[in-house]
Design an enzyme around this catalytic site. Structure first.
Site, PDB file in Angstrom:
ATOM      1  N   HIS A  38       0.866  -1.181   0.000  1.00  0.00           N
ATOM      2  CA  HIS A  38       0.000   0.000   0.000  1.00  0.00           C
ATOM      3  C   HIS A  38       0.908   1.237   0.000  1.00  0.00           C
ATOM      4  CE1 HIS A  38       1.112   0.097   4.196  1.00  0.00           C
ATOM      5  NE2 HIS A  38       0.555  -1.075   4.404  1.00  0.00           N
ATOM      6  N   HIS A  41       4.063   1.248   2.170  1.00  0.00           N
ATOM      7  CA  HIS A  41       5.245   0.533   1.642  1.00  0.00           C
ATOM      8  C   HIS A  41       5.939   1.353   0.551  1.00  0.00           C
ATOM      9  CE1 HIS A  41       2.754  -3.103   2.880  1.00  0.00           C
ATOM     10  NE2 HIS A  41       3.888  -3.299   3.517  1.00  0.00           N
ATOM     11  N   ASP A 156       5.450  -0.221  12.676  1.00  0.00           N
ATOM     12  CA  ASP A 156       5.858  -1.339  13.541  1.00  0.00           C
ATOM     13  C   ASP A 156       7.050  -0.858  14.367  1.00  0.00           C
ATOM     14  OD1 ASP A 156       4.221  -3.793  12.540  1.00  0.00           O
ATOM     15  OD2 ASP A 156       4.881  -2.757  10.738  1.00  0.00           O
ATOM     16  N   GLN A 159       9.133  -3.394  16.284  1.00  0.00           N
ATOM     17  CA  GLN A 159       9.922  -4.170  15.312  1.00  0.00           C
ATOM     18  C   GLN A 159      11.162  -3.386  14.874  1.00  0.00           C
ATOM     19  OE1 GLN A 159       8.331  -6.594  11.834  1.00  0.00           O
ATOM     20  NE2 GLN A 159       8.725  -4.670  10.799  1.00  0.00           N
ATOM     21  N   ARG A 193      -3.498  -5.272   6.653  1.00  0.00           N
ATOM     22  CA  ARG A 193      -4.627  -5.948   7.315  1.00  0.00           C
ATOM     23  C   ARG A 193      -5.886  -5.084   7.353  1.00  0.00           C
ATOM     24  NH1 ARG A 193      -0.279  -8.351  10.816  1.00  0.00           N
ATOM     25  NH2 ARG A 193      -0.412 -10.594  10.511  1.00  0.00           N
TER      26      ARG A 193
HETATM   27  O1  PAF Z   1       7.004  -5.591   8.729  1.00  0.00           O
HETATM   28  C1  PAF Z   1       6.897  -6.572   7.964  1.00  0.00           C
HETATM   29  O2  PAF Z   1       6.235  -6.537   6.927  1.00  0.00           O
HETATM   30  C2  PAF Z   1       7.575  -7.887   8.349  1.00  0.00           C
HETATM   31  O3  PAF Z   1       7.538  -8.089   9.729  1.00  0.00           O
HETATM   32  C3  PAF Z   1       9.003  -8.014   7.805  1.00  0.00           C
HETATM   33  C4  PAF Z   1       9.924  -6.956   8.404  1.00  0.00           C
HETATM   34  C5  PAF Z   1       8.990  -7.893   6.299  1.00  0.00           C
HETATM   35  C6  PAF Z   1       9.578  -9.388   8.169  1.00  0.00           C
HETATM   36  O4  PAF Z   1       8.821 -10.431   7.626  1.00  0.00           O
END
Ligand code: PAF
Length: 284
Positions: A38, A41, A156, A159, A193
């Site tokens: 989307h 990204h 994220d 993350q 999602r």
């Molecule tokens: O954020 C994401 O889309 C995923 O967690 C990643 C970093 C591509 C790892 O699969």
């Protein structure tokens, strides 16, 4: 007609392409994704473009970061549309493993398991499998591609901090770049999602960012973090979410934080609407 973006289907093909870039003296950025791309990204790809001569985008729905009860099978897969979108933002190469076995061959037995304050609590409390899955696949993606920079979305946020920790701890020679969250007009953070949401849930979903913003504002005005978090949790539940967490953390270390005097604060939230789980965060 413009040419499509080349796709590497094997680690060997990825390495050949990367070796050609290196031989030409070019720098490389990697944007790891699970596809279903989307505008969020695509903003990562544009950011990567500004930081390197070549942009590689990986598309791999990584099974090891999904629990058996989660949506691995139904996770949106839109490869043809992803390729068209990546051509439009001038990505140079898509790294899309031909199969799960290309990433995890028979006998695969190694896991990267992050620890420390960034990996504790928040997502880890509700998805205990998640960070080992992410850490393992991100480590592999970085070592497969060996980029100069890799771009991750701040959506994220935990993350992002975990990935920074791994790269520092394992001396992986890459610069990690965080990119701001892209939002819909009503504030909802873009997410692959979001397609799961019904029209009614979609309207409620926007209140999550409104509540985060209101909480951040109150803390900036000097209200106590603990009290603001309590009010925020109640507001999210009243709007119709099932709340997993709303917490204030130190923006750098992700350690719990009680006041603005202790350092930069980030508010992080995860909440469910029906079967859909939304996460978001905001800087105070
Ligand atoms: O954020 C994401 O889309 C995923 O967690 C990643 C970093 C591509 C790892 O699969």
């Amino acid at each position: 007609m413009t040419r499509g973006v080349p796709v590497a289907r094997t680690v060997a093909a990825l390495r050949r392409a990367v070796a050609r870039y290196r031989a030409a003296g070019e720098t490389i950025a990697l944007v790891p994704t699970m596809g279903a791309l989307h505008a969020g990204h695509l903003s990562l790809v544009r950011r990567a473009r500004r930081r390197a001569d070549r942009v590689v985008v990986s598309i791999f729905v990584n099974p090891t970061q999904f629990a058996p009860s989660e949506d691995f099978d139904s996770y949106p897969r839109t490869f043809a549309a992803d390729l068209a979108a990546l051509r439009d933002v001038s990505a140079d190469l898509v790294w899309a493993p031909a199969s799960v076995e290309e990433m995890y061959p028979p006998g695969f037995a190694t896991r990267v398991v992050p620890a420390g304050p960034a990996a504790v609590g928040l997502e880890d409390a509700f998805r205990p499998h998640f960070f080992a899955g992410v850490a393992t696949v991100v480590t592999k993606l970085l070592l497969q591609c060996l980029p100069d920079v890799a771009v991750f979305g701040e959506k994220d946020f935990q993350q992002l901090r975990v990935v920074e920790r791994i790269v520092a701890d394992l001396n992986i020679p890459v610069r990690i770049i965080g990119a701001p969250t892209v939002r819909e007009a009503d504030g909802l953070a873009m997410s692959s999602r979001n397609v799961y949401l019904s029209a009614e849930q979609r309207a409620v979903a926007a209140t999550l960012y409104a509540t985060l913003s209101a909480c951040a504002e109150k803390i900036r005005e000097g209200q106590r973090i603990a009290a603001v978090m309590r009010q925020g949790r109640r507001a999210i539940e009243r709007a119709g979410f099932r709340l997993d967490y709303l917490e204030a953390r130190h923006a750098g270390t992700l350690e719990p934080i009680a006041s603005l005097a202790e350092g930069p604060v980030r508010l992080l939230v995860a909440a469910r609407l029906g079967a859909t789980r939304l996460i978001d965060n905001i800087a105070v």
